[in-house]
Design a protein around this motif. Sequence first.
Motif, short mmCIF file in Angstrom:
data_model
loop_
_atom_site.label_atom_id
_atom_site.label_comp_id
_atom_site.label_asym_id
_atom_site.label_seq_id
_atom_site.Cartn_x
_atom_site.Cartn_y
_atom_site.Cartn_z
N LYS A 57 37.03 16.66 -0.54
CA LYS A 57 38.43 16.29 -0.71
C LYS A 57 38.66 14.80 -0.48
N GLU A 58 37.80 14.18 0.31
CA GLU A 58 37.96 12.76 0.63
C GLU A 58 37.10 11.86 -0.26
N MET A 59 36.34 12.46 -1.17
CA MET A 59 35.45 11.67 -2.02
C MET A 59 36.22 10.90 -3.09
N ASN A 60 35.73 9.74 -3.45
CA ASN A 60 36.28 8.96 -4.54
C ASN A 60 35.47 9.26 -5.80
N ILE A 61 36.07 9.97 -6.74
CA ILE A 61 35.38 10.33 -7.97
C ILE A 61 35.56 9.19 -8.97
N ASP A 62 34.46 8.65 -9.48
CA ASP A 62 34.55 7.46 -10.33
C ASP A 62 34.33 7.77 -11.80
N LEU A 63 34.89 8.91 -12.26
CA LEU A 63 34.81 9.21 -13.68
C LEU A 63 35.56 8.16 -14.49
N PHE A 64 36.78 7.85 -14.05
CA PHE A 64 37.56 6.75 -14.63
C PHE A 64 37.51 5.57 -13.65
N GLN A 65 37.72 4.34 -14.17
CA GLN A 65 37.57 3.15 -13.34
C GLN A 65 38.74 2.20 -13.57
N ASP A 66 38.82 1.17 -12.72
CA ASP A 66 39.86 0.15 -12.90
C ASP A 66 39.35 -1.07 -13.64
N SER A 67 38.06 -1.08 -13.98
CA SER A 67 37.53 -2.18 -14.79
C SER A 67 36.26 -1.72 -15.50
N TYR A 68 36.03 -2.30 -16.69
CA TYR A 68 34.88 -1.95 -17.52
C TYR A 68 34.30 -3.21 -18.14
N GLN A 86 43.97 0.85 -9.62
CA GLN A 86 44.69 1.72 -10.55
C GLN A 86 43.81 1.89 -11.79
N LYS A 87 43.33 3.08 -12.03
CA LYS A 87 42.35 3.33 -13.08
C LYS A 87 43.02 3.34 -14.45
N VAL A 88 42.29 2.79 -15.43
CA VAL A 88 42.83 2.65 -16.78
C VAL A 88 41.79 3.08 -17.80
N VAL A 89 42.25 3.34 -19.03
CA VAL A 89 41.36 3.58 -20.16
C VAL A 89 41.90 2.76 -21.33
N ALA A 90 41.01 2.44 -22.26
CA ALA A 90 41.38 1.65 -23.43
C ALA A 90 40.34 1.89 -24.51
N GLY A 95 33.02 6.40 -19.46
CA GLY A 95 32.56 6.58 -18.09
C GLY A 95 31.85 7.91 -17.93
N GLU A 96 31.28 8.11 -16.77
CA GLU A 96 30.57 9.36 -16.51
C GLU A 96 30.58 9.66 -15.02
N TYR A 97 30.38 10.92 -14.71
CA TYR A 97 30.27 11.34 -13.31
C TYR A 97 29.22 12.43 -13.22
N THR A 98 28.24 12.23 -12.37
CA THR A 98 27.16 13.21 -12.18
C THR A 98 27.33 13.87 -10.82
N PHE A 99 27.25 15.17 -10.80
CA PHE A 99 27.39 15.89 -9.53
C PHE A 99 26.34 16.98 -9.42
N ASN A 100 25.94 17.21 -8.20
CA ASN A 100 24.87 18.16 -7.90
C ASN A 100 25.41 19.25 -6.97
N LEU A 101 25.27 20.49 -7.39
CA LEU A 101 25.75 21.62 -6.59
C LEU A 101 24.55 22.31 -5.95
N THR A 102 24.56 22.37 -4.63
CA THR A 102 23.43 22.95 -3.91
C THR A 102 23.94 23.93 -2.86
N GLY A 103 23.03 24.79 -2.42
CA GLY A 103 23.38 25.72 -1.34
C GLY A 103 22.71 27.06 -1.53
N THR A 104 23.03 27.95 -0.65
CA THR A 104 22.50 29.31 -0.72
C THR A 104 23.41 30.22 0.09
N ALA A 105 23.21 31.51 -0.08
CA ALA A 105 23.99 32.50 0.66
C ALA A 105 23.10 33.70 0.93
#
Length: 370
Positions: A57-68, A86-90, A95-105
């Motif tokens: 919840k506290e992570m900064n996701i950088d899929l979009f950015q404020d400069s390119y 303030q993130k922008v697109v033009a 952009g891209e965001y890579t995430f890794n889901l790990t764990g077990t139960a």
Amino acid sequence: MKKKMGILGGLLMAVVVTGYSVAGTYAKYTSSLDFADEARVATWGFKLNGKTPEEVKEMNIDLFQDSYEITKDSGDYDVVSKVKGQKVVAPGTRGEYTFNLTGTAETNYVVAFNATIVNTIKTADYNPIFFRLNDGNWMNAEEFETYLNETITNDTNKVYAANEELNETYKIEWMWAFDADDTTAPAGFTSNDETDTYLAGQNGTVSLDVELTVTQSELAATDGNATRSPISNVPTNAYKEGLVAQYAYDATKSEKVVFDGKSLTGEIAKQDAEVAKKFWNNPAYEATATGYYYPVTVRVENWENVDSISFGNKTFNNLTADYFDNNTITCLFEIDPNKAAEDKKINITVVENGETNTYAIDYSDLTFTA
């Protein structure tokens, strides 16, 4: 223990002194068996990029950015927001965001996507922002949202066994296609400078919200190989168009069907026999067609590794890239309402790298309407 030994000594003395009365009172045998057990709550722990749900919840996701910084054949240029942070697109940004889901139960479990994408940077005829997953096909926001929530969720809806380690990596990319000559632009896209300029003045926004849910499952664990060839009822967009255009398939006839990865329930309506004639490329088949059809999609890691795929008695051999759309292949199954309940199954066999995996989708609880 000392108390019991003391009683035993007293009994022996009594036997010595009053041996003649041995036929009188006898001692009882007694045993006390004391059982104890303890259990703990089954462990349940999953992380996104090494972070717990609360930390995410506290992570900064950088899929979009404020400069390119953008490199084109015509030279380099920058896109920089006038408000830091303030993130922008033009046009031309990506952009891209890579995430890794790990764990077990310590219980069986499944993984699902729940994505919401809101894009107002478009017109009725012009939609320049595209997304894709893991270097797959580019899609507009609406298509990509459906793709994540339906195709990917169903395709990855493997039932993981208790204590099986989850370690899946995903990459989401987006782009505002710059022009048709841009080699990275989606196939068929044609840019429009005037419309791009118009959109710049409309204060539009684009947002992506992805919720990954890991849920305990009461279903039996899926064979580990099934992750290589998972089953889905959701054809990709290209196949949706192909099923309608090539085979006259009416998707509304099966929109009430519910597919949970193992069975079909709900309600399916009868279609024109023309579908069977076209799909099996056999005019004579129209006479014996049931009129009930359902599309089933198989996803593989790499189509080059697939030796053959059989949908019922229809087998695809010597498969080429033309058969696949984003590593998926779809077949329009004929469903027979007249079969006995135990025989109402859609059988799929995938031979991949010489290894055979067989899947069966049960439709014995499906309701058929005219």
